[in-house]
Design a protein around this motif. Structure first.
Motif, mmCIF file in Angstrom:
data_model
loop_
_atom_site.group_PDB
_atom_site.id
_atom_site.type_symbol
_atom_site.label_atom_id
_atom_site.label_comp_id
_atom_site.label_asym_id
_atom_site.label_seq_id
_atom_site.Cartn_x
_atom_site.Cartn_y
_atom_site.Cartn_z
ATOM 1 N N PRO A 13 0.819 -1.224 0.000
ATOM 2 C CA PRO A 13 0.000 0.000 0.000
ATOM 3 C C PRO A 13 0.851 1.272 0.000
ATOM 4 C CG PRO A 13 -0.037 -1.050 2.168
ATOM 5 C CD PRO A 13 0.677 -1.990 1.246
ATOM 6 N N TYR A 14 2.133 1.132 0.397
ATOM 7 C CA TYR A 14 3.021 2.314 0.426
ATOM 8 C C TYR A 14 3.997 2.303 -0.737
ATOM 9 C CZ TYR A 14 1.191 2.250 5.113
ATOM 10 O OH TYR A 14 0.340 2.208 6.178
ATOM 11 N N SER A 15 3.781 1.434 -1.692
ATOM 12 C CA SER A 15 4.621 1.306 -2.885
ATOM 13 C C SER A 15 5.564 0.108 -2.760
ATOM 14 C CB SER A 15 5.410 2.597 -3.132
ATOM 15 O OG SER A 15 6.237 2.467 -4.235
ATOM 16 N N ASN A 16 5.626 -0.619 -3.848
ATOM 17 C CA ASN A 16 6.396 -1.863 -3.894
ATOM 18 C C ASN A 16 7.904 -1.564 -3.978
ATOM 19 O OD1 ASN A 16 7.082 -4.554 -4.303
ATOM 20 N ND2 ASN A 16 6.415 -4.616 -6.437
ATOM 21 N N ILE A 17 8.699 -2.229 -3.141
ATOM 22 C CA ILE A 17 10.155 -2.018 -3.206
ATOM 23 C C ILE A 17 10.872 -3.156 -3.940
ATOM 24 C CG2 ILE A 17 10.260 -0.534 -1.161
ATOM 25 C CD1 ILE A 17 11.261 -3.025 0.406
ATOM 26 N N ASP A 18 10.096 -4.152 -4.399
ATOM 27 C CA ASP A 18 10.689 -5.260 -5.162
ATOM 28 C C ASP A 18 10.837 -4.862 -6.637
ATOM 29 O OD1 ASP A 18 10.223 -6.699 -2.819
ATOM 30 O OD2 ASP A 18 9.457 -8.457 -3.883
ATOM 31 N N HIS A 19 11.963 -5.195 -7.210
ATOM 32 C CA HIS A 19 12.122 -5.002 -8.655
ATOM 33 C C HIS A 19 11.535 -6.202 -9.385
ATOM 34 C CE1 HIS A 19 14.641 -1.500 -8.074
ATOM 35 N NE2 HIS A 19 15.153 -2.149 -7.044
ATOM 36 N N ASN A 20 11.174 -5.990 -10.642
ATOM 37 C CA ASN A 20 10.532 -7.093 -11.382
ATOM 38 C C ASN A 20 11.530 -7.868 -12.237
ATOM 39 O OD1 ASN A 20 10.285 -4.432 -12.953
ATOM 40 N ND2 ASN A 20 9.983 -5.963 -14.558
ATOM 41 N N PHE A 21 11.174 -9.111 -12.527
ATOM 42 C CA PHE A 21 11.890 -9.872 -13.548
ATOM 43 C C PHE A 21 11.535 -9.289 -14.903
ATOM 44 C CE2 PHE A 21 11.491 -13.949 -10.876
ATOM 45 C CZ PHE A 21 12.846 -14.032 -10.606
ATOM 46 N N ASP A 22 12.459 -9.452 -15.842
ATOM 47 C CA ASP A 22 12.146 -9.239 -17.245
ATOM 48 C C ASP A 22 11.944 -10.654 -17.804
ATOM 49 O OD1 ASP A 22 12.465 -9.219 -20.044
ATOM 50 O OD2 ASP A 22 13.749 -7.445 -19.996
ATOM 51 N N VAL A 23 10.705 -11.018 -18.130
ATOM 52 C CA VAL A 23 10.386 -12.400 -18.523
ATOM 53 C C VAL A 23 11.207 -12.839 -19.735
ATOM 54 C CG1 VAL A 23 8.567 -13.995 -19.241
ATOM 55 C CG2 VAL A 23 8.027 -12.118 -17.692
ATOM 56 N N VAL A 24 11.359 -11.929 -20.686
ATOM 57 C CA VAL A 24 12.084 -12.279 -21.907
ATOM 58 C C VAL A 24 13.547 -12.567 -21.595
ATOM 59 C CG1 VAL A 24 12.963 -11.277 -24.071
ATOM 60 C CG2 VAL A 24 10.524 -11.141 -23.524
ATOM 61 N N ALA A 25 14.181 -11.681 -20.816
ATOM 62 C CA ALA A 25 15.601 -11.867 -20.490
ATOM 63 C C ALA A 25 15.792 -13.125 -19.649
ATOM 64 C CB ALA A 25 16.135 -10.636 -19.752
#
Ligand code: TPP
Ligand code: SF4
Lengths: 265, 67
Positions: free
Chosen positions: A145-157
């Motif tokens: 609720p205060y903003s996500n601090i996890d970075h995302n995977f790049d599915v293609v990479a």
């Protein structure tokens, strides 16, 4: 409608929310199967759990609705025992890359012949809008609720690095490209990954003030571009669409057959 | 290729959820939502039979039939 030959009409209208992108993926996946003139009884669709995973209930192929994150594991079992069948494995982003992340990279590494489709709405739709490994830094979710601090995977990479021999991406706005990529992925012999950006108007776009289904599809139109386009050079932020990887590599079931042959000599 | 000619749009009212994707993205503004939020055809003569409404429908609720 010819695609109706491939669905279980008795379960329609489907359960997905109004405007959910998953229905557009179903729509165009059916067209790919139709255009390839595939026999329904040659296809096995295996899914896990999630809004996305409900897709297997609607198609009139052989279908397995299994466990959250484990679709690729079940699909591997089916393929190893019946290598002639065509395996299609649609998964949510949580299904494929959170709980199912390990199955994903190892299926890619083995290069087992199946078509994995990541229906990426960047959130856990079914359970109420928790963030997934694809939500990304700075997004909002029930659990952020205060903003996500996890970075995302790049599915293609990720898929490419793990060894997938066919890797592609498109969005629900680009309906014809969905059909085209699924057709090519089915025809490719090896582990194919297609990431399809798919709107969840109920959770992702609402929580992130990105409007509803129409605004999300406009976003896909305006924020994606063909691989290597001039637009990409001018604006590196654009997300590329198309086929990133397409290479011939030894396929797992073929190799396993050789092992059996060698062992029986 | 010869230009496609519209015969009719077949709309499945039972399946349509009124999301408005077909209405918004139709290049010729052929479609609209009725009072019950179901899609209806308002300008059939303007249809260019691109079938994008049919392909982008999440509910498999619209079909463009050509002659
Ligand atoms: C082993 C297990 N853990 C957790 C759950 C709860 N669960 C059900 S669906 C889901 C995530 C759904 O998100 P996603 O896979 O991205 O698909 P979507 O619903 O967004 O299409 C979770 C965590 C479960 N069913 N089984
Ligand atoms: S919650 Fe999201 S992903 Fe699930 S059906 Fe609704 S719009 Fe689709």
């Amino acid at each position: 409608m010819p695609v109706k030959d491939y669905i279980r009409e008795r379960f329609f209208p489907h359960i997905w929310c109004s405007g959910c992108g998953h229905g557009i993926i179903l729509n165009n996946m059916l067209r790919a199967v139709e255009e390839l003139d595939m026999d329904k009884s040659d296809i096995v669709m295996v899914s896990g759990i999630g809004c996305s995973a409900r897709i297997s209930g609607y198609v009139d192929f052989h279908t397995l609705h299994t466990l959250h994150g484990r679709a690729l594991a079940f699909a591997t079992g089916v393929k190893m025992s019946q290598p002639k069948l065509k395996l299609m494995v649609p998964m949510g982003d949580g299904d494929a890359l959170a709980i199912g992340g390990n199955h994903f990279i190892h299926a890619a590494r083995r290069n087992i012949d199946m078509t994995a489709i990541v229906m990426n709405n960047r959130i856990y739709g079914m359970t109420g809008g928790q963030f997934s490994p694809l939500s990304g830094y700075g997004t909002l979710a029930t659990t952020a609720p205060y903003s996500n601090i996890d970075h995302n995977f790049d599915v293609v990479a990720l898929a490419q690095a793990a060894g997938a021999s066919f890797v592609a991406r498109t969005t629900t706005f680009h309906a014809r490209q969905i059909t085209d990529l699924i057709k090519q992925a089915i025809e490719h012999r090896g582990f194919s990954v297609i990431e399809i950006l798919s709107q969840c108007p109920t959770y992702f776009s609402r929580k992130n003030n990105m409007g509803g289904q129409i605004e999300m599809m406009e976003w896909y139109k305006n924020n994606t571009t063909r691989i290597g386009s001039k637009a990409k050079q001018e604006n590196p932020q654009l997300i590329e669409r198309g086929i990133f990887v397409q290479r011939d590599m030894p396929e797992y079931c073929d190799e396993y057959d050789k092992v059996i042959e060698a062992a029986q000599k | 290729m010869a230009k496609l000619k519209l015969k009719e749009h077949i709309i499945n009212q039972e399946w349509c959820k009124g999301c408005g994707i077909c209405v918004h993205f139709c290049p010729k503004k052929v479609l609209a939502l009725d009072d019950n939020d179901k899609v209806m055809v308002v300008l059939p003569d303007d249809c260019i039979c691109c079938k994008m409404c049919e392909l982008r429908c999440p509910d498999l609720a619209i079909e463009v039939i050509t002659d």
